[in-house]
Scaffold this active site. Structure first.
Site, PDB file in Angstrom:
ATOM      1  N   SER A   1       0.760  -0.903  -0.381  1.00 22.87           N
ATOM      2  CA  SER A   1       0.054   0.361  -0.135  1.00 22.87           C
ATOM      3  C   SER A   1       0.389   1.334  -0.120  1.00 22.87           C
ATOM      4  CB  SER A   1      -1.179   0.355   1.162  1.00 22.87           C
ATOM      5  OG  SER A   1      -1.529   1.001   2.000  1.00 22.87           O
TER       6      SER A   1
ATOM      7  N   TYR B   1      -2.528  -1.066  10.432  1.00 20.55           N
ATOM      8  CA  TYR B   1      -2.067  -0.979   8.939  1.00 20.55           C
ATOM      9  C   TYR B   1      -0.655  -0.239   8.475  1.00 20.55           C
ATOM     10  CZ  TYR B   1      -3.588  -0.908   3.995  1.00 20.55           C
ATOM     11  OH  TYR B   1      -4.324  -1.222   2.557  1.00 20.55           O
TER      12      TYR B   1
HETATM   13  P1  NAD Z   1     -11.427  -6.091  -0.348  1.00 19.15           P
HETATM   14  O1  NAD Z   1     -12.031  -6.111   1.388  1.00 19.15           O
HETATM   15  O2  NAD Z   1     -12.330  -5.657  -1.338  1.00 19.15           O
HETATM   16  O3  NAD Z   1     -10.158  -7.255  -0.138  1.00 19.15           O
HETATM   17  C1  NAD Z   1      -9.548  -8.041   0.205  1.00 19.15           C
HETATM   18  C2  NAD Z   1     -10.051 -10.033   0.690  1.00 19.15           C
HETATM   19  O4  NAD Z   1      -8.925 -10.454   1.573  1.00 19.15           O
HETATM   20  C3  NAD Z   1     -11.418  -9.969   0.360  1.00 19.15           C
HETATM   21  O5  NAD Z   1     -11.547 -11.414  -0.543  1.00 19.15           O
HETATM   22  C4  NAD Z   1     -10.962 -11.198   1.644  1.00 19.15           C
HETATM   23  O6  NAD Z   1     -11.960 -11.763   1.796  1.00 19.15           O
HETATM   24  C5  NAD Z   1     -10.243 -11.794   1.779  1.00 19.15           C
HETATM   25  N1  NAD Z   1      -9.893 -11.843   3.332  1.00 19.15           N
HETATM   26  C6  NAD Z   1     -10.254 -10.707   4.550  1.00 19.15           C
HETATM   27  N2  NAD Z   1      -9.931 -12.148   5.652  1.00 19.15           N
HETATM   28  C7  NAD Z   1      -9.190 -13.208   5.442  1.00 19.15           C
HETATM   29  C8  NAD Z   1      -8.504 -13.537   5.619  1.00 19.15           C
HETATM   30  N3  NAD Z   1      -8.582 -13.897   7.350  1.00 19.15           N
HETATM   31  N4  NAD Z   1      -8.443 -15.118   5.094  1.00 19.15           N
HETATM   32  C9  NAD Z   1      -8.193 -14.876   3.455  1.00 19.15           C
HETATM   33  N5  NAD Z   1      -8.627 -13.729   3.009  1.00 19.15           N
HETATM   34  C10 NAD Z   1      -9.008 -12.688   3.762  1.00 19.15           C
HETATM   35  O7  NAD Z   1     -10.322  -5.484   0.170  1.00 19.15           O
HETATM   36  P2  NAD Z   1      -9.013  -4.792  -1.020  1.00 19.15           P
HETATM   37  O8  NAD Z   1      -9.229  -2.707  -1.517  1.00 19.15           O
HETATM   38  O9  NAD Z   1      -9.528  -5.387  -2.349  1.00 19.15           O
HETATM   39  O10 NAD Z   1      -7.973  -4.914  -0.213  1.00 19.15           O
HETATM   40  C11 NAD Z   1      -7.468  -6.107  -0.857  1.00 19.15           C
HETATM   41  C12 NAD Z   1      -5.869  -5.503  -0.416  1.00 19.15           C
HETATM   42  O11 NAD Z   1      -5.162  -4.642  -1.490  1.00 19.15           O
HETATM   43  C13 NAD Z   1      -5.194  -6.038  -0.020  1.00 19.15           C
HETATM   44  O12 NAD Z   1      -4.082  -5.936   1.106  1.00 19.15           O
HETATM   45  C14 NAD Z   1      -5.324  -3.719   1.361  1.00 19.15           C
HETATM   46  O13 NAD Z   1      -4.501  -3.529   2.088  1.00 19.15           O
HETATM   47  C15 NAD Z   1      -5.026  -3.280  -0.366  1.00 19.15           C
HETATM   48  N6  NAD Z   1      -4.955  -2.290  -0.723  1.00 19.15           N
HETATM   49  C16 NAD Z   1      -5.887  -1.402  -0.984  1.00 19.15           C
HETATM   50  C17 NAD Z   1      -6.766   0.179  -1.011  1.00 19.15           C
HETATM   51  C18 NAD Z   1      -7.528   0.374  -2.130  1.00 19.15           C
HETATM   52  O14 NAD Z   1      -7.999   1.127  -1.815  1.00 19.15           O
HETATM   53  N7  NAD Z   1      -8.626  -0.516  -2.510  1.00 19.15           N
HETATM   54  C19 NAD Z   1      -5.063   0.504  -1.616  1.00 19.15           C
HETATM   55  C20 NAD Z   1      -3.747  -0.272  -1.189  1.00 19.15           C
HETATM   56  C21 NAD Z   1      -3.702  -1.548  -0.336  1.00 19.15           C
END
Ligand code: NAD
Length: 257
Positions: free
Chosen positions: A139, A152
């Site tokens: 991130s 985080y």
């Molecule tokens: P999201 O909530 O849509 O997806 C998260 C995924 O992780 C889901 O498939 C969920 O089922 C899975 N997950 C959660 N807990 C779990 C567990 N205990 N075991 C197995 N799977 C689990 O969120 P997202 O926005 O797609 O985020 C995905 C990644 O990207 C994360 O690591 C997040 O920190 C990172 N990220 C997101 C953003 C953003 O703006 N959306 C920005 C930077 C980084």
């Protein structure tokens, strides 16, 4: 970008960025192992529909990545992998004095320790084949901080450190390990916050997006899940064979500030 014949495990891939990454890898020809902690009919349906859409093999393996043994079992059940994308992640926001200990432990376990476990189990197979690609979805918070996100930010900085270390331990072996550092990406998780923010700030949708959500993203545009997926596909290609142990920001200029 031809990834036909490669098997990719993408953690947390039934929604958001993980799903976007999985789709772009499948479009490039990779077989997929999807994962989340749920075991619903729709998770297995998703695997079937992706196999039909892209003409690749897709399976779904349930594993709760807050548990180290389940993270390790995920790679074993997948039968190893050529491409490993550590994407699963959660968030909790609170001042440090009030930060719940169980949330701290959960965020460190899912966002950081799970990548340690999956990499440790996936690497011997990659070494045996003489090829591997590890991509950790970190991130902008892996490179910079925001208040109230102590767990985080700590976990994501840890992911960047893990990435550098694994990059060094695999250098010269046709295996690379890199971190993609997205800024704000319009996933269902982020989309769901918009109506509440509109109410709290008495702003219209466009103003909330520009002035609240994208306050720190100079482009004032979200990154898309396709753009994160495309970056992962590029890291898996031969063009990126000498890119290792580093971070690629996809953040509209956030970390240039
Ligand atoms: P999201 O909530 O849509 O997806 C998260 C995924 O992780 C889901 O498939 C969920 O089922 C899975 N997950 C959660 N807990 C779990 C567990 N205990 N075991 C197995 N799977 C689990 O969120 P997202 O926005 O797609 O985020 C995905 C990644 O990207 C994360 O690591 C997040 O920190 C990172 N990220 C997101 C953003 C953003 O703006 N959306 C920005 C930077 C980084």
């Amino acid at each position: 970008m031809e990834l036909r014949g490669k098997r990719a495990v993408v953690t947390g891939s039934n929604s958001g960025i993980g799903l976007g990454v999985a789709e772009e890898l499948a479009r490039a020809g990779a077989d997929l192992v999807l994962n989340s902690f749920t075991n619903r009919e729709e998770d297995h349906e998703l695997a079937k529909s992706m196999a039909d859409r892209f003409g690749v093999a897709v399976s779904y393996v349930q594993a709760d990545l807050s548990k180290g043994d389940e993270a390790r079992a995920l790679i074993e059940k997948a039968g190893g992998c050529d491409i490993l994308v550590n994407n699963a992640g959660i968030q909790h926001v609170a001042p440090i004095e009030e930060f719940p200990v169980d949330q701290w432990n959960r965020i460190i376990a899912i966002n950081l320790s799970s990548a340690f476990h999956t990499i440790a189990v996936a690497l011997p197979g990659m070494r045996a084949k003489g090829w591997g690609r590890i991509v950790n979805i970190a991130s902008a918070h892996g490179l910079t901080a925001s208040p109230y996100k102590s767990a985080y930010v700590s976990a994501k900085h840890g992911v960047v450190g893990l990435t550098k270390t694994v990059g060094l331990e695999t250098a010269g072996q046709n295996i690379t390990c890199n971190a993609v550092c997205p800024g704000y990406v319009l996933t269902p998780l982020v989309e769901a916050q918009i109506p509440d923010q509109m109410k709290v700030h008495k702003m219209d949708r466009e103003t909330v997006i520009r002035e609240v959500l994208l306050d720190r993203q100079p482009s004032k545009q979200f990154a898309t899940t396709e753009q994160i997926g495309g970056t992962v596909v590029w890291l898996c290609s031969d063009y990126a064979a000498q890119v290792t142990g580093t971070t690629i920001s996809v953040d509209g200029g956030w970390t240039a500030l």
